[in-house]
Every structure is written in structure tokens, then in C-alpha cells.
Design an enzyme around this catalytic site. Structure first.
Site, short mmCIF file in Angstrom:
data_model
loop_
_atom_site.label_atom_id
_atom_site.label_comp_id
_atom_site.label_asym_id
_atom_site.label_seq_id
_atom_site.Cartn_x
_atom_site.Cartn_y
_atom_site.Cartn_z
N GLU A 163 0.82 -1.21 0.00
CA GLU A 163 0.00 0.00 0.00
C GLU A 163 0.86 1.26 0.00
O GLU A 163 0.56 2.20 -0.73
CB GLU A 163 -0.92 -0.02 1.23
CG GLU A 163 -1.97 1.06 1.25
CD GLU A 163 -3.06 0.88 0.19
OE1 GLU A 163 -3.08 -0.17 -0.47
OE2 GLU A 163 -3.86 1.80 0.03
N ASP A 164 1.92 1.29 0.77
CA ASP A 164 2.63 2.55 1.02
C ASP A 164 4.03 2.65 0.42
O ASP A 164 4.66 3.69 0.51
CB ASP A 164 2.77 2.78 2.55
CG ASP A 164 1.43 3.01 3.20
OD1 ASP A 164 0.46 3.29 2.47
OD2 ASP A 164 1.34 2.90 4.43
#
Ligand code: MN
Length: 739
Positions: A82-83
Site C-alpha cells: 500500500e505505502d
């Protein structure tokens, strides 16, 4: 800083080693380093390196849930896809496809957004998260992630604190509860309350703190009393301890029972944990002997476990100083399940208790697929959330969760929203991309329907594509309402080919048989067209209709065979060759219907044809073939209609005719004395029988109209009569009325 991180990592390893010495430490370290390097210089809100967060989540997963190596690895990697720049492929290659799926699963849950909704929507959201998790470990890691975020919420903005706390209270705490993870549920609730109602929360916490010494003394005394008494009774190895209830449970009692904190009934709960189930009931008897039980507060969750498999005996009693307290009595095993819920599964596995034990956890069983006979590792890998396997949860663009059957398509979605949306749908988008209407929706998809006023409406294929009975019935309704003519044509075709296929008879034969027609009426259709329409829109199948008519049709076929035998007696021996004589063409009422023998024929009232008139045949709604004059205005009009195209038949007059045919003529004449006598004379002179006569004035200056029903042999006789009438003084016009 790096040394500090390394220490945290070592602490994690120690915790894991404590319950699972054979964990895959090489891979766990690799995951830690991968997360550390990928998160790089990212910082948390409190200024610490971001990787402290996945480390802490992994620690919760180890410490509080004691999950397997893959879960720890997934927890360490949970924010990388996700990051950071990490991809599913990369994670799959470095670790394993399962780990990559777990990480991807957690990321997907992270992307789901929540808005304040009514309870039903919240329940759908919870189900959606569980269904999206597929592998139960996804939701466990996600809950651990949420727990750490809640523990470190103080660095967030007040708005974010409120929003996350709301989500936690409405979504994650209930999921933890459903999975039986009581300990995590309580912590999640308390942390949420802290931000949702800081004043209320603070009041409870400070009261508990202010009275801590007093409470401790009370609890120690009760502990001692119970412990001593159990020892006397020979239950020596029982674990007894007291605690104050957690703030949110006190808060909820204040709120729901509208009480002040001082009035909340029971602040204290004691636990007695024993070895055997039988001991539980012994302990209960002892407690009730020691203290006065409060009526109506005893609950046997051992005999009747809660849906999340929580088991315990609960009772509330009055202590020495008139202070009420609750006592929960259970075995160690029940206690593990109560605290860790589904996660307790791993503890038992590692604690050496056999897999056979699992069969008692009905609720775990419901969560799992193919659990029986599987060995331990396989068992963990097959852990799936299949509670909602037959449902799929998707979002509207407004964020509402819609619950559809698994395999549902945008068509189901559109009709779920409203039949008008379905009927005017022209295209659909899923997660912003245009998809085909056959596209199968996945959990968490955002579905958007494009409608248009000029949409053609549903296509019949949609009935096959739609998965929900709701959508299918709405589509059928549309066809029933909007497409009657088309339904009749389609239904007739379907019925006709089914007749051929199943019974080997033609439609015309069937429609010429009154018995069959009567049966059709008994099937609650007013006429044959209604039946076709019902078949056409899918209200009934042609197979079913033919099935119901089967007996009549068989009778009809049999009857025809009998007639044929009567008409054509078997020639006697020796066989002689007869010259071929052209047969007189005959037919019902003197009408030959092309390709059909003995079909029911009637002459239309609108134009009343007589022999010699050019004619047309039309298959009527249930009364066989109707014969019209070719120039009948009804024929001219109906021949334009494409939906009736299949219903016209070629017909002709037979050689053998009836004795007479009924028809009508209209005479317009100036009324005078003896007019009717002259008219009557004209008929009798031509041997024409009058069947009805109706005279009426039309205008004030003495004109009148005579409608006369007559019977004639043929068109020739009719022509003669009409000529004769025209010659009568005062008669202006003689016509054959139509329409
Ligand atoms: Mn996270």
C-alpha cells in the site's frame, strides 16, 4: 536508532520463540529488513521510523494471537504494497504467494472507506470485510494493525481520531467479538471510547483510578475467600482472580440503563478457571453457598454456548459488604477461546492438543473449509472465511453497501437499486472502469450504472446473466408489460417447436381441437395469446404448457387416427389398382385451410364472407381460424402489423360447400309506405332467407337504414339479391357492411 530498531526486532523474535520455537526466523528477519528498507525514511506521526508500526503489529500478532510464521511475515509487510513501491509479484517471489495474498488482502481492507450509516449498513460492512478477507489471517492481521493504530492515536488530528474511533467501534470491535476475541475487542472499545466521548471516558477511568486501592483490597479479599473455600472443597488447582470491568462495558451500562457511575450494578468480575467441566458446576454450587446469588443473573453458557463459541458459567452474587460482583467460571480451554477466539486455534495446535479437539469448535468449523482429515499445516492454510461464501458485498458510488448473491453482475446491482435503473441501464462501471454486463462483481467493488432515457430496456439474455431472483423477476415483469406483442410471437414459436419436438404435432392441429383449447382456458389463460405472452416473457415454459396439454393432445391424435381408419377402410384382397381420381376438395364449412385438415373454422362477423369472395385466414385467440374477406378493413389493417405476421394462413373455398352462408347487407332508403314489403319481395323472389332485420332512421328528412341478416348459397346469389334491391324505388344504396 538502528540499534533501537534491532532491539525491537529481537524482542519480537523472543516472543515468537516463546510459543513457536520452530518458526521460520530466516524469513521473518528477511521480512523485517524488507519492510525497514522499503519504508525507508517514512516517519510515523510521532516522529519514529515508520517500520516501528509493522514491528508493533507483528508483535501483537505474536504476543496476543500467537499466529504462525506466515502471519508474522504478513504483519511485517502489511503496509509495503500500500505505502511503498513493493508489488505483489515481488513479495510473492521473495516470500511466498500466500504471504503476498495475505499482504494484498490487508491492503484491500485498508482501502475500504466507511461513512456513518444505519445499523444494517454497518452489518453489511462487517460482513464485507470478513468476506473480503478470504483467509481468516487477513482479518486477524488487520485487527492487530487497527489495534496498534488505536494505541498510537494521540498523534493524529482530532478529526482523524474521531473517524478512526468510530470505524473501530462500529466495524472492528464487532468483528473481533464475532471471532470470539474478547480481549482485543475490549481494548478496541476502550480506545475508541477515549476519543468518541473523552469526558465520559475520563470520568470512568478516573473514578476507577481514584478508588483503585479500595477496589484492590475488596478484590483481594474475595479472591482469598474463594481460594480458601475451593481448597477446602478439594478443588486445589483453580485459578481465581478479580478485575474491574473495562471502561466501555461500564459506560454502556450507564448509557443504556441511564445510570450514574455510582449506581452501576456490577463493577467487578471474578474468574475461576478450573481443569474440568464438572468442576465448573461444583464451583458454582460453592459460590452460591458462600454468597447470596442475585436472581435472574445466572447464565449457563457451557450448556448453551454463545454463537461465537464463548463458554462460561455466569452468576452475580452479593459480597460481604453488600457489594455485588459477577463470577465467571470456566475451564482453561474455554478461557483461551474466550480471550483469543478463533486465534486460540493456533495455541491449541502448538500446545500439543490434537486436531481432534477442533471438532468441538463448531463455530470455528463453520469458518473453515475442508477441515476434516487435514493435517495441521494444511489446516491453517485452508483457513477461510466462508461464512459469506454465497454473498458478495459491493458499494454504490455513495458508499452504501449492497449485498448480492455470489456471482452477481452489474445487472443484479442495477435492479437491486431500482427496477427503473435496471430497465434504463446502458452500461456499467466497476471501480471506475467500464465492464461488460456479464462481469462478476467482487467484494468491495464500487459499481456505477449509466442509464439513458432512450435505452432499449433489458435484453432477454439478461435473464441468463442475472444471478438474483429479484433482478430476474423484474426483467420478466418488464417483458410482460412492455413487449406483449413480441412475447406472443416468441411464445408462439417456442410453443410450436415444443409441440413438434415433444408430441410431433403441429400448432394448427392443436388449435383446431376444442378439447385442447378448453384445457388452455383452464390453465387460467383467457385465450391462446395470453398463453403465448406468458411463455414469451418467461412466466411459464413451453415445456410446462405442453406437459399440461399432453393428455388432450394424445386424445386428439388418437381420435384423428380413428377417423382416418374409418374414412379409409383397408382395401380387400386381391388388391386392385384403381385409377387416380382427383378427390373433391373438402374442408370444414367449405373452407380449405392450407396445410391443415379439419381445423376449426369460423366466419368473421365483421365482413361475413360468402363463397366466391377472395378470403384470408387468421389464427385467432383460441377459436381456430377466422375467415375474412380479403378486402375486409380489419384484414388490411392487421396485415400491416409485423407481430401478427405469423398468424395469417392461406385459405380458399372448397369444392364442397355448405348449403348456405350467413352474411349481412345494408340498405339505405328513403322511407315510404310499403318499402318493407318491396324489400321482402326482393328477398323471397331470389329465395333468400332473412335471419334478422333491423330498421332505424338516420336523418330527419326521412332516410332510414335497414340492416338485414341473410343466408345465401354463394356470392352469385348475393349479387342477384343486391341488384334486385337496388332497383326498388327509394333505395339509394345497397352494401355489404364491414368492420
Ligand atoms: Mn498499518
Amino acid at each position: 536508532m538502528l540499534a533501537d530498531l534491532e532491539k525491537r526486532y529481537q524482542d519480537l523474535e523472543d516472543v515468537i520463540r516463546g510459543y513457536n520455537p520452530s518458526a521460520n526466523f530466516a524469513q521473518i528477519r528477511q521480512a523485517y529488513e524488507f519492510a525497514r528498507d522499503n519504508h525507508g525514511t517514512q516517519l510515523r506521526k510521532d516522529g519514529s521510523p515508520f517500520v516501528t508500526h509493522p514491528l508493533a503489529v507483528a508483535r501483537i500478532v505474536a504476543d496476543e494471537l500467537r499466529l504462525d510464521s506466515e502471519s508474522i511475515v504478513a504483519a511485517l509487510l502489511h503496509d509495503t504494497i500500500e505505502d511503498t513501491g513493493a508489488t505483489h509479484e515481488q513479495v510473492a517471489k521473495m516470500f511466498s504467494p500466500t504471504v503476498a495474498d495475505l499482504v494484498e488482502g490487508v491492503s484491500k481492507l485498508t482501502r475500504v472507506h466507511y461513512t456513518s450509516k444505519e445499523e444494517e449498513q454497518m452489518e453489511n460492512l462487517r460482513k464485507m470485510l470478513l468476506a473480503m478477507s478470504k483467509d481468516i489471517r487477513v482479518i486477524l492481521v488487520k485487527i492487530a494493525d487497527r489495534l496498534h493504530n488505536m494505541r498510537t492515536m494521540e498523534y493524529q488530528t482530532p478529526a482523524k481520531q474521531k473517524q478512526k474511533s468510530f470505524e473501530t467501534m462500529e466495524i472492528y470491535a464487532p468483528i473481533a467479538h464475532r471471532l470470539g476475541m474478547q480481549k482485543m475487542k475490549w481494548e478496541l472499545e476502550d480506545l475508541s471510547l477515549k476519543y468518541l466521548d473523552p469526558i465520559g471516558y475520563q470520568e470512568i477511568v478516573s473514578t476507577l483510578e481514584n478508588n483503585a486501592a479500595e477496589y484492590e483490597a475488596f478484590m483481594e479479599e474475595v479472591d482469598r475467600q474463594i481460594g480458601a473455600r475451593l481448597k477446602e472443597s478439594g478443588i486445589a488447582d483453580a485459578v481465581v482472580y478479580g478485575r474491574t470491568k473495562h471502561p466501555y462495558s461500564i459506560y454502556r451500562k450507564m448509557y443504556t440503563q441511564n445510570k450514574r457511575l455510582d449506581d452501576v450494578f456490577d463493577l467487578f468480575a471474578f474468574r475461576v478457571i478450573v481443569e474440568e467441566v464438572a468442576d465448573c458446576y461444583n464451583v458454582l454450587g460453592i459460590i452460591h453457598d458462600m454468597y447470596k446469588p442475585i436472581l435472574g443473573r445466572f447464565k449457563d453458557y457451557i450448556g448453551t454456548p454463545k454463537p461465537n463459541m464463548y463458554q462460561s458459567l455466569h452468576t452475580t452474587v452479593l459480597g460481604d459488604h453488600g457489594i455485588p460482583f459477577e463470577v465467571q467460571i470456566r475451564t482453561h480451554e474455554m478461557h483461551e477461546v474466550a480471550e483469543y477466539g478463533i486465534a486460540a486455534h493456533w495455541k491449541y495446535k502448538n500446545g500439543g492438543r490434537g486436531i481432534g479437539e477442533e471438532s468441538r469448535y463448531e463455530w470455528v468449523r463453520r469458518l473453515l473449509e475442508n477441515q476434516e482429515g487435514a493435517d495441521a499445516e494444511e489446516y491453517i492454510h485452508s483457513l477461510k472465511v466462508d461464512m459469506f461464501a454465497d454473498e458478495v458485498f459491493v458499494f454504490t458510488p455513495q458508499g452504501d453497501v449492497i449485498n448480492l448473491p455470489a456471482g452477481a453482475t452489474p445487472i443484479d446491482f442495477a435492479y437491486y437499486i431500482h427496477s427503473a435503473v435496471g430497465n434504463s441501464m446502458v452500461s456499467a462501471k466497476v471501480n471506475g472502469r467500464i465492464v461488460q454486463l456479464t462481469h462478476r462483481l467482487q467484494n468491495g467493488d464500487v459499481v456505477e450504472i449509466t442509464t439513458s432515457k432512450s435505452a432499449h430496456g433489458p435484453s432477454r439474455d439478461w435473464l441468463k446473466i442475472a444471478r438474483s431472483s429479484n433482478a430476474r423477476s423484474k426483467i420478466r415483469q418488464w417483458f410482460k408489460r412492455e413487449k406483449r406483442d413480441e412475447n406472443i410471437v416468441n411464445g408462439r414459436q417456442s410453443f410450436e417447436s415444443e409441440l413438434k419436438r415433444a408430441m410431433g404435432v403441429s400448432l394448427k392441429e392443436v388449435l383446431s381441437d376444442e378439447g385442447v383449447l378448453n384445457t388452455i382456458k383452464r390453465l387460467s389463460y383467457n385465450n391462446v395469446d395470453d398463453m403465448y405472452a406468458a411463455i414469451g416473457y418467461g412466466g411459464i415454459t413451453s415445456q410446462k404448457v405442453v406437459g399440461r396439454l399432453r393428455e388432450d393432445i394424445q386424445r386428439m391424435i388418437h381420435q384423428k387416427q380413428m377417423e382416418r381408419q374409418e374414412e379409409e377402410p383397408v382395401p380387400e384382397q386381391p388388391e386392385v389398382i384403381r385409377p387416380v381420381i382427383p378427390q373433391r376438395r373438402s374442408g370444414e364449412k367449405g373452407i380449405i385451410v392450407e396445410g391443415l385438415n379439419n381445423c376449426l373454422v369460423k366466419f368473421s362477423k365483421c365482413c361475413a364472407p360468402v363463397p366466391g369472395d377472395p378470403i384470408e385466414g387468421f389464427i385467432t385467440r383460441g377459436y381456430g381460424v377466422s375467415i375474412h374477406r380479403a378486402d375486409c378493413p380489419n384484414v388490411l389493417r392487421d396485415k400491416e402489423k409485423p407481430e401478427l405476421a405469423g398468424r395469417w394462413l392461406r385459405v380458399s373455398w372448397a369444392d364442397k360447400l355448405e348449403e348456405s352462408y350467413h352474411t349481412t347487407i345494408q340498405i339505405v332508403a328513403r322511407d315510404r309506405n310499403n318499402l318493407l314489403v318491396d324489400v321482402s319481395t326482393a328477398f323471397s323472389a331470389t329465395k333468400t332467407r332473412i335471419t334478422s332485420l333491423n330498421a332505424r332512421p338516420v336523418t330527419v328528412d326521412g332516410f332510414g337504414v335497414l340492416d338485414v341478416g341473410i343466408e345465401v348459397e354463394d356470392g352469385q346469389q348475393l349479387k342477384t339479391v343486391m341488384n334486385r334491391l337496388e332497383q326498388i324505388p327509394g333505395v339509394m344504396k345497397v352494401t355489404r357492411p364491414t368492420g
